[in-house]
Design an enzyme around this catalytic site. Structure first.
Site, PDB file in Angstrom:
ATOM      1  N   GLY A 122     -39.127  -5.384  12.612  1.00  0.00           N
ATOM      2  CA  GLY A 122     -39.907  -4.666  13.617  1.00  0.00           C
ATOM      3  C   GLY A 122     -40.876  -3.697  12.971  1.00  0.00           C
ATOM      4  N   ALA A 189     -21.758  11.983  -9.763  1.00  0.00           N
ATOM      5  CA  ALA A 189     -20.380  12.219  -9.278  1.00  0.00           C
ATOM      6  C   ALA A 189     -20.436  12.790  -7.873  1.00  0.00           C
ATOM      7  CB  ALA A 189     -19.637  13.161 -10.222  1.00  0.00           C
ATOM      8  N   GLY A 190     -21.220  12.137  -7.009  1.00  0.00           N
ATOM      9  CA  GLY A 190     -21.269  12.527  -5.592  1.00  0.00           C
ATOM     10  C   GLY A 190     -20.239  11.726  -4.818  1.00  0.00           C
ATOM     11  N   VAL A 191     -20.409  11.696  -3.498  1.00  0.00           N
ATOM     12  CA  VAL A 191     -19.433  11.040  -2.631  1.00  0.00           C
ATOM     13  C   VAL A 191     -19.232   9.572  -3.025  1.00  0.00           C
ATOM     14  CG1 VAL A 191     -18.952  10.369  -0.253  1.00  0.00           C
ATOM     15  CG2 VAL A 191     -20.064  12.555  -0.724  1.00  0.00           C
ATOM     16  N   VAL A 278     -26.998   7.725  -7.401  1.00  0.00           N
ATOM     17  CA  VAL A 278     -27.661   9.029  -7.461  1.00  0.00           C
ATOM     18  C   VAL A 278     -28.248   9.444  -6.115  1.00  0.00           C
ATOM     19  CG1 VAL A 278     -28.121   8.911  -9.931  1.00  0.00           C
ATOM     20  CG2 VAL A 278     -29.772   7.945  -8.320  1.00  0.00           C
ATOM     21  N   GLY A 279     -27.731   8.886  -5.048  1.00  0.00           N
ATOM     22  CA  GLY A 279     -28.155   9.291  -3.710  1.00  0.00           C
ATOM     23  C   GLY A 279     -28.923   8.192  -3.002  1.00  0.00           C
ATOM     24  N   ARG A 280     -29.337   8.477  -1.779  1.00  0.00           N
ATOM     25  CA  ARG A 280     -30.054   7.500  -0.963  1.00  0.00           C
ATOM     26  C   ARG A 280     -31.347   8.124  -0.440  1.00  0.00           C
ATOM     27  NH1 ARG A 280     -27.173   3.116   0.229  1.00  0.00           N
ATOM     28  NH2 ARG A 280     -28.287   2.681   2.163  1.00  0.00           N
ATOM     29  N   HIS A 452       6.774  18.334  14.087  1.00  0.00           N
ATOM     30  CA  HIS A 452       7.424  18.451  12.789  1.00  0.00           C
ATOM     31  C   HIS A 452       8.243  17.195  12.528  1.00  0.00           C
ATOM     32  CE1 HIS A 452       9.528  20.134   9.380  1.00  0.00           C
ATOM     33  NE2 HIS A 452      10.669  19.718   9.920  1.00  0.00           N
TER      34      HIS A 452
HETATM   35  P1  FAD Z   1     -28.396   1.834   8.206  1.00  0.00           P
HETATM   36  O1  FAD Z   1     -26.944   1.657   8.326  1.00  0.00           O
HETATM   37  O2  FAD Z   1     -29.011   1.818   6.847  1.00  0.00           O
HETATM   38  O3  FAD Z   1     -29.051   0.692   9.117  1.00  0.00           O
HETATM   39  C1  FAD Z   1     -30.418   0.525   9.213  1.00  0.00           C
HETATM   40  C2  FAD Z   1     -30.698  -0.907   9.618  1.00  0.00           C
HETATM   41  O4  FAD Z   1     -32.085  -1.049   9.935  1.00  0.00           O
HETATM   42  C3  FAD Z   1     -30.420  -1.915   8.521  1.00  0.00           C
HETATM   43  O5  FAD Z   1     -29.578  -2.910   9.009  1.00  0.00           O
HETATM   44  C4  FAD Z   1     -31.788  -2.485   8.159  1.00  0.00           C
HETATM   45  O6  FAD Z   1     -31.763  -3.859   7.806  1.00  0.00           O
HETATM   46  C5  FAD Z   1     -32.529  -2.306   9.470  1.00  0.00           C
HETATM   47  N1  FAD Z   1     -33.987  -2.239   9.315  1.00  0.00           N
HETATM   48  C6  FAD Z   1     -34.704  -1.456   8.460  1.00  0.00           C
HETATM   49  N2  FAD Z   1     -36.015  -1.633   8.654  1.00  0.00           N
HETATM   50  C7  FAD Z   1     -36.144  -2.545   9.648  1.00  0.00           C
HETATM   51  C8  FAD Z   1     -37.251  -3.145  10.307  1.00  0.00           C
HETATM   52  N3  FAD Z   1     -38.499  -2.807   9.995  1.00  0.00           N
HETATM   53  N4  FAD Z   1     -36.995  -4.040  11.272  1.00  0.00           N
HETATM   54  C9  FAD Z   1     -35.730  -4.375  11.614  1.00  0.00           C
HETATM   55  N5  FAD Z   1     -34.648  -3.834  11.034  1.00  0.00           N
HETATM   56  C10 FAD Z   1     -34.852  -2.930  10.081  1.00  0.00           C
HETATM   57  N6  FAD Z   1     -21.055   7.186   5.871  1.00  0.00           N
HETATM   58  C11 FAD Z   1     -19.993   7.682   6.511  1.00  0.00           C
HETATM   59  O7  FAD Z   1     -20.150   8.357   7.521  1.00  0.00           O
HETATM   60  N7  FAD Z   1     -18.718   7.438   6.072  1.00  0.00           N
HETATM   61  C12 FAD Z   1     -18.488   6.706   4.956  1.00  0.00           C
HETATM   62  O8  FAD Z   1     -17.329   6.499   4.574  1.00  0.00           O
HETATM   63  C13 FAD Z   1     -19.593   6.172   4.249  1.00  0.00           C
HETATM   64  N8  FAD Z   1     -19.404   5.424   3.150  1.00  0.00           N
HETATM   65  C14 FAD Z   1     -20.481   4.874   2.523  1.00  0.00           C
HETATM   66  C15 FAD Z   1     -20.269   4.103   1.397  1.00  0.00           C
HETATM   67  C16 FAD Z   1     -21.332   3.520   0.738  1.00  0.00           C
HETATM   68  C17 FAD Z   1     -21.071   2.658  -0.485  1.00  0.00           C
HETATM   69  C18 FAD Z   1     -22.657   3.716   1.237  1.00  0.00           C
HETATM   70  C19 FAD Z   1     -23.823   3.070   0.548  1.00  0.00           C
HETATM   71  C20 FAD Z   1     -22.881   4.495   2.349  1.00  0.00           C
HETATM   72  C21 FAD Z   1     -21.802   5.090   2.999  1.00  0.00           C
HETATM   73  N9  FAD Z   1     -21.979   5.897   4.132  1.00  0.00           N
HETATM   74  C22 FAD Z   1     -20.888   6.436   4.756  1.00  0.00           C
HETATM   75  C23 FAD Z   1     -23.312   6.191   4.677  1.00  0.00           C
HETATM   76  C24 FAD Z   1     -23.588   5.315   5.902  1.00  0.00           C
HETATM   77  O9  FAD Z   1     -23.463   3.965   5.535  1.00  0.00           O
HETATM   78  C25 FAD Z   1     -24.968   5.616   6.438  1.00  0.00           C
HETATM   79  O10 FAD Z   1     -25.068   6.994   6.717  1.00  0.00           O
HETATM   80  C26 FAD Z   1     -25.234   4.837   7.726  1.00  0.00           C
HETATM   81  O11 FAD Z   1     -25.127   3.450   7.523  1.00  0.00           O
HETATM   82  C27 FAD Z   1     -26.633   5.152   8.258  1.00  0.00           C
HETATM   83  O12 FAD Z   1     -26.811   4.504   9.458  1.00  0.00           O
HETATM   84  P2  FAD Z   1     -28.261   4.124  10.003  1.00  0.00           P
HETATM   85  O13 FAD Z   1     -28.036   3.348  11.248  1.00  0.00           O
HETATM   86  O14 FAD Z   1     -29.114   5.325  10.047  1.00  0.00           O
HETATM   87  O15 FAD Z   1     -28.898   3.189   8.887  1.00  0.00           O
HETATM   88  P1  AMP Z   2     -24.868  12.013  -3.733  1.00  0.00           P
HETATM   89  O1  AMP Z   2     -26.224  12.449  -3.273  1.00  0.00           O
HETATM   90  O2  AMP Z   2     -23.706  12.767  -3.130  1.00  0.00           O
HETATM   91  O3  AMP Z   2     -24.662  10.531  -3.633  1.00  0.00           O
HETATM   92  O4  AMP Z   2     -24.818  12.361  -5.296  1.00  0.00           O
HETATM   93  C1  AMP Z   2     -25.711  11.833  -6.251  1.00  0.00           C
HETATM   94  C2  AMP Z   2     -25.537  12.636  -7.533  1.00  0.00           C
HETATM   95  O5  AMP Z   2     -26.252  12.023  -8.606  1.00  0.00           O
HETATM   96  C3  AMP Z   2     -26.063  14.062  -7.427  1.00  0.00           C
HETATM   97  O6  AMP Z   2     -24.993  14.950  -7.621  1.00  0.00           O
HETATM   98  C4  AMP Z   2     -27.104  14.158  -8.550  1.00  0.00           C
HETATM   99  O7  AMP Z   2     -27.057  15.412  -9.218  1.00  0.00           O
HETATM  100  C5  AMP Z   2     -26.684  13.047  -9.505  1.00  0.00           C
HETATM  101  N1  AMP Z   2     -27.771  12.565 -10.369  1.00  0.00           N
HETATM  102  C6  AMP Z   2     -29.059  12.253 -10.016  1.00  0.00           C
HETATM  103  N2  AMP Z   2     -29.780  11.813 -11.085  1.00  0.00           N
HETATM  104  C7  AMP Z   2     -28.936  11.845 -12.175  1.00  0.00           C
HETATM  105  C8  AMP Z   2     -29.068  11.516 -13.579  1.00  0.00           C
HETATM  106  N3  AMP Z   2     -30.218  11.040 -14.118  1.00  0.00           N
HETATM  107  N4  AMP Z   2     -27.987  11.692 -14.390  1.00  0.00           N
HETATM  108  C9  AMP Z   2     -26.813  12.141 -13.876  1.00  0.00           C
HETATM  109  N5  AMP Z   2     -26.638  12.463 -12.575  1.00  0.00           N
HETATM  110  C10 AMP Z   2     -27.669  12.326 -11.715  1.00  0.00           C
END
Ligand code: FAD
Ligand code: AMP
Length: 479
Positions: A122, A189-191, A278-280, A452
């Site tokens: 979309g 070493a994040g989540v 290293v994050g999203r 308890h």
């Molecule tokens: P998303 O889940 O990323 O969904 C977005 C969707 O949009 C995707 O399916 C994508 O294909 C679709 N899309 C994108 N662009 C388009 C387009 N142009 N047209 C059509 N479709 C499109 N969160 C928790 O709360 N608890 C957890 O335990 C947890 N564990 C996690 C573990 C891992 C390994 C990871 C990577 C993430 C984890 N998260 C967790 C984070 C969680 O997955 C995200 O916060 C959540 O999925 C975000 O939801 P969302 O709907 O915003 O996006």
């Molecule tokens: P989170 O956002 O909880 O998934 O954590 C990602 C972690 O990656 C953060 O704590 C950052 O400080 C760490 N990070 C990002 N870049 C680097 C790097 N080049 N080397 C080591 N740690 C990093």
């Protein structure tokens, strides 16, 4: 002329699909577009959470924990085990089956609620028109009164550790590792790094986490972060703080990693596999036509107000795509709020009470403000803590690491935050989240009758301890 919808949602992750269901429940003609395809090239709902996030990671965490428990933890109960083995292929297959079950479930929920699920990509044009390119390449333009953007996020890539899907993987690749690496490196070493590192540590890898920051779990309450680090280190996770990765090189089947410590010294390590966590970042590629007029903020998220409205009337954005913690439940609640606003209801979300969990064992969970945040705000406060080592049920289960910490305002006694590292911390913190939502004081929680013996007695005792009234522990003098 194409059909007109009340609401079109782009993205069917936990933000988008929940929003779609709620909108349809409220009588709105709703379509949800999703571009994700499964391994067979078939359109599939659920986004990151169901396909490569929350559910698959928790499945592997549970499988690996059972293996570890069977191997190492049962002797104390008088149960002897020998020859315990892990079949990684079977573990991954189970995970894939669970993913299929849940992603398929969304299609069923859409049908039951009257949501039109569309597979394809979309793009928001101007004037709330959405261009849909289906999975066969056919393009149509759909009209809507409201559009909700829910395209989620992607793992951040760093040039010093390019993902090759083989020896260097991101969180998605880490869910597909087919054999136990002898030495596993994790950047960050994040989540997610801690969860995935724990999976492979339990399965037998030597795991080293390289974290650029000096503070461990910097956004968590300091006391709980310190306790968590102690526990994880005892479990064998080698957590190196102040270690910024500066380069990687693949030599044969090894990854050579160089990193710089905060004091400037350069170090290196050799791993069999490297996970980059290293994050999203918000995912907006291909989502907005130039003429859509939707503004982004400085971090590349879609700019929204408290109710997730963008600068374009009738266009909303939710989930990982917008400010705030990247958590599935945060996005889902935003999705519900927006659907209700569109349906003409008064709706809001309490961003102050969003629980946050790390699903290690023990779990680390928090809700509300940390002690450091309360202190920085200059508010007077009391703290009550209670260790699981003094909880009968935790001792019975031989699961005594960790503690509960509750922070309350010193004048009103209102609970400001709760932070837990310990068994079932995720479920325990939810009890306090509910109490906080109802404006509970620590005394209210202390006056509640708890069963308890349960782990939740640690929450009860911590609430009592806030006012110096814990029973099963000497109380610290009240501040
Ligand atoms: P998303 O889940 O990323 O969904 C977005 C969707 O949009 C995707 O399916 C994508 O294909 C679709 N899309 C994108 N662009 C388009 C387009 N142009 N047209 C059509 N479709 C499109 N969160 C928790 O709360 N608890 C957890 O335990 C947890 N564990 C996690 C573990 C891992 C390994 C990871 C990577 C993430 C984890 N998260 C967790 C984070 C969680 O997955 C995200 O916060 C959540 O999925 C975000 O939801 P969302 O709907 O915003 O996006
Ligand atoms: P989170 O956002 O909880 O998934 O954590 C990602 C972690 O990656 C953060 O704590 C950052 O400080 C760490 N990070 C990002 N870049 C680097 C790097 N080049 N080397 C080591 N740690 C990093």
């Amino acid at each position: 002329m194409s059909e007109k919808y009340d609401v079109i949602i782009i993205g069917s992750g936990p933000a988008g699909y929940v929003s779609a269901i709620r909108a349809a429940q409220l009588g709105l003609k709703t379509a949800c577009i999703e571009k994700w395809k499964d391994a067979d090239g078939k359109g599939v709902n659920g986004g990151t959470c169901l396909n490569v996030g929350c559910i698959p990671s928790k499945t592997l965490l549970d499988s690996s924990f059972k293996y570890h428990e069977a191997k190492e933890e049962l002797g104390i109960h008088g149960i002897s085990t020998s020859g315990v083995k892990i079949d990684i292929a079977a573990m991954l297959e189970r995970k894939n089956k669970i993913i299929k079950q849940f992603t398929g479930g969304i299609a069923g929920l859409f049908k039951a609620n009257g949501v039109t699920g569309l597979y394809g990509t979309g793009k928001l044009l101007n004037g709330k028109q959405v261009e849909l390119t289906d999975n066969d390449g056919n393009v149509t333009v759909l009209d809507a009164d409201n559009v909700i953007l829910a395209s989620g996020s992607l793992p951040i890539a760093i040039p010093v550790a390019p993902v090759d899907g083989d020896l260097i993987v991101d969180s998605t690749g880490a869910l597909e590792i087919g054999e136990v690496p002898k030495r596993l490196g994790v950047i960050g070493a994040g989540v997610i790094g801690l969860e995935l590192g724990s999976v492979w540590n339990r399965l037998g890898s030597e795991v080293v986490l390289l974290e650029a920051m000096e503070d461990f779990l910097a956004i968590m309450d300091k006391g709980i972060a310190k306790e968590s680090k102690k526990i994880f280190t005892k479990q064998g996770l080698d957590i190196r703080l102040g270690a910024r990765v500066t380069g990687t090189e693949i030599k044969g089947r090894e990854v050579h990693v160089t990193y710089v410590m905060t004091d400037g010294s350069e170090k290196s390590e050799i791993f069999d596999k490297l996970i980059v966590c290293v994050g999203r970042r918000p995912f907006t590629e291909g989502l907005l036509a130039a003429e859509s007029g939707v503004q982004l903020d400085e971090r590349g998220s879609i700019f929204v107000n408290e109710q997730c409205a963008t600068n374009v009337p009738g266009v909303y954005a939710i989930g990982d795509l917008v400010r705030g913690p990247m958590l599935a439940h945060k996005g889902s609640e935003e999705g519900v709020m927006v659907a209700e606003v569109i349906a003409g209801h008064k709706a809001q979300m309490n961003y102050d009470i969003v629980p946050n969990v790390i699903y290690t064992h023990p779990e680390v969970a928090s809700v509300g403000q940390t002690e450091e945040q309360v202190k920085a705000a200059g508010e007077p406060y009391n703290v009550g803590s209670f260790p699981f080592a003094a909880i009968g049920r935790a001792v019975a289960a031989n699961d005594t690491d960790g503690m509960v910490k509750i922070i309350a305002h010193a004048d009103t006694d209102r609970i400001l935050g709760c932070h837990i590292v310990g068994p079932s911390a995720a479920d325990l913190v939810q009890q306090v989240a509910i109490a906080m939502e109802f404006g509970s004081s620590a005394e209210d929680l202390g006056m509640t009758v708890f069963s308890h013996p349960t782990l939740s007695e640690a929450v009860h005792e911590a609430a009592l301890a806030v006012n110096g009234a814990a029973i099963h522990m000497p109380n610290r003098k009240r501040r």
